[in-house]
Design a protein around this motif. Structure first.
Motif, short mmCIF file in Angstrom:
data_model
loop_
_atom_site.label_atom_id
_atom_site.label_comp_id
_atom_site.label_asym_id
_atom_site.label_seq_id
_atom_site.Cartn_x
_atom_site.Cartn_y
_atom_site.Cartn_z
N ALA A 144 0.86 -1.61 -0.07
CA ALA A 144 0.01 -0.21 -0.31
C ALA A 144 1.06 1.59 -0.15
CB ALA A 144 -1.34 0.09 1.11
N LEU A 145 2.16 0.88 0.90
CA LEU A 145 2.54 2.44 1.18
C LEU A 145 4.04 2.35 -0.24
CD1 LEU A 145 4.03 1.89 4.33
CD2 LEU A 145 1.91 4.07 3.17
N ALA A 146 3.48 1.43 -1.23
CA ALA A 146 4.96 1.06 -2.22
C ALA A 146 4.43 2.14 -3.46
CB ALA A 146 5.04 0.20 -2.72
N GLY A 147 3.31 2.99 -3.65
CA GLY A 147 2.61 3.22 -4.66
C GLY A 147 2.35 4.97 -4.39
N CYS A 148 3.16 5.33 -3.20
CA CYS A 148 3.01 6.85 -3.06
C CYS A 148 4.64 7.02 -2.66
CB CYS A 148 2.57 6.93 -1.48
SG CYS A 148 1.17 6.31 -0.43
N ILE A 149 5.71 6.73 -2.92
CA ILE A 149 6.92 6.91 -3.22
C ILE A 149 7.10 7.39 -5.00
CG2 ILE A 149 9.04 6.64 -2.44
CD1 ILE A 149 8.56 4.78 -0.39
N THR A 150 7.39 8.15 -5.02
CA THR A 150 7.84 8.76 -6.67
C THR A 150 9.29 9.02 -6.53
OG1 THR A 150 6.52 10.46 -6.58
CG2 THR A 150 5.41 9.04 -6.59
N ILE A 151 9.60 8.93 -7.51
CA ILE A 151 11.23 9.14 -8.01
C ILE A 151 10.98 10.35 -8.95
CG2 ILE A 151 13.82 9.28 -7.92
CD1 ILE A 151 13.26 6.59 -6.04
N ASN A 152 11.67 11.19 -9.78
CA ASN A 152 11.44 11.69 -10.68
C ASN A 152 13.19 12.21 -10.79
OD1 ASN A 152 8.87 11.98 -11.05
ND2 ASN A 152 8.64 13.76 -10.17
N ALA A 153 13.59 12.75 -11.86
CA ALA A 153 14.76 13.62 -12.03
C ALA A 153 14.68 14.72 -12.07
CB ALA A 153 15.25 13.19 -13.57
N PRO A 154 16.22 15.32 -11.43
CA PRO A 154 15.49 17.06 -11.34
C PRO A 154 15.30 17.58 -12.25
CG PRO A 154 17.82 16.39 -10.85
CD PRO A 154 17.13 15.08 -11.26
N GLU A 155 14.99 18.95 -12.80
CA GLU A 155 14.75 19.60 -14.35
C GLU A 155 16.16 20.03 -14.47
OE1 GLU A 155 11.87 20.08 -15.71
OE2 GLU A 155 10.91 19.48 -14.24
N GLU A 156 16.90 20.50 -13.94
CA GLU A 156 18.40 21.00 -13.84
C GLU A 156 19.19 19.96 -13.34
OE1 GLU A 156 19.16 24.53 -12.26
OE2 GLU A 156 16.84 25.49 -12.54
N PRO A 157 20.33 20.25 -14.51
CA PRO A 157 21.75 18.89 -14.38
C PRO A 157 21.73 19.47 -12.94
CG PRO A 157 21.98 20.59 -15.92
CD PRO A 157 20.67 21.41 -15.31
N ILE A 158 22.57 18.11 -12.27
CA ILE A 158 23.74 18.35 -10.78
C ILE A 158 24.88 18.99 -11.35
CG2 ILE A 158 23.91 17.30 -9.20
CD1 ILE A 158 22.02 14.91 -9.74
N VAL A 159 25.14 20.15 -10.53
CA VAL A 159 25.95 20.79 -10.43
C VAL A 159 27.04 20.24 -9.66
CG1 VAL A 159 27.31 22.30 -10.70
CG2 VAL A 159 25.59 22.11 -11.82
N ILE A 160 28.02 20.02 -9.45
CA ILE A 160 29.25 19.25 -7.84
C ILE A 160 30.16 20.11 -8.26
CG2 ILE A 160 30.84 17.84 -7.49
CD1 ILE A 160 29.19 15.74 -8.09
N GLU A 161 30.72 21.01 -7.03
CA GLU A 161 30.98 21.87 -7.18
C GLU A 161 33.00 21.85 -6.29
OE1 GLU A 161 31.19 26.12 -6.52
OE2 GLU A 161 29.00 26.09 -7.94
N LEU A 162 34.00 20.91 -7.12
CA LEU A 162 34.96 20.85 -6.26
C LEU A 162 35.73 21.48 -5.90
CD1 LEU A 162 35.29 17.07 -7.84
CD2 LEU A 162 34.53 17.72 -5.76
N ASN A 163 36.48 22.66 -5.06
CA ASN A 163 37.18 22.85 -4.70
C ASN A 163 38.71 23.21 -3.99
OD1 ASN A 163 35.63 25.77 -6.05
ND2 ASN A 163 34.48 25.87 -3.69
N VAL A 164 39.85 22.64 -5.17
CA VAL A 164 40.53 21.77 -4.64
C VAL A 164 41.81 22.97 -3.76
CG1 VAL A 164 42.28 19.82 -4.98
CG2 VAL A 164 40.03 19.89 -5.24
#
Length: 55
Positions: A10-30
């Motif tokens: 019953a709970l399985a139908g309540c969970i949805t996963i959607n891709a984000p609208e914008e790309p994921i940005v990972i900033e690496l300040n080394v």
């Protein structure tokens, strides 16, 4: 007991996963400053040892 077994389904139908609208940005300040300072200190130490008469 039978109803408890149906709760996960019953709970399985309540969970949805959607891709984000914008790309994921990972900033690496080394910070490489420590390595550069270490190399300069090592070079300076070698120069002083090689030219002890100047210093």
């Amino acid at each position: 007991m039978g109803a408890a077994g149906l709760i996960p389904f019953a709970l399985a139908g309540c969970i949805t996963i959607n891709a984000p609208e914008e790309p994921i940005v990972i900033e690496l300040n080394v910070n490489i400053r420590q390595e550069v300072i270490y190399r300069l200190a090592e070079d300076a130490g070698n120069t002083i040892e090689e030219n002890a008469d100047i210093f």
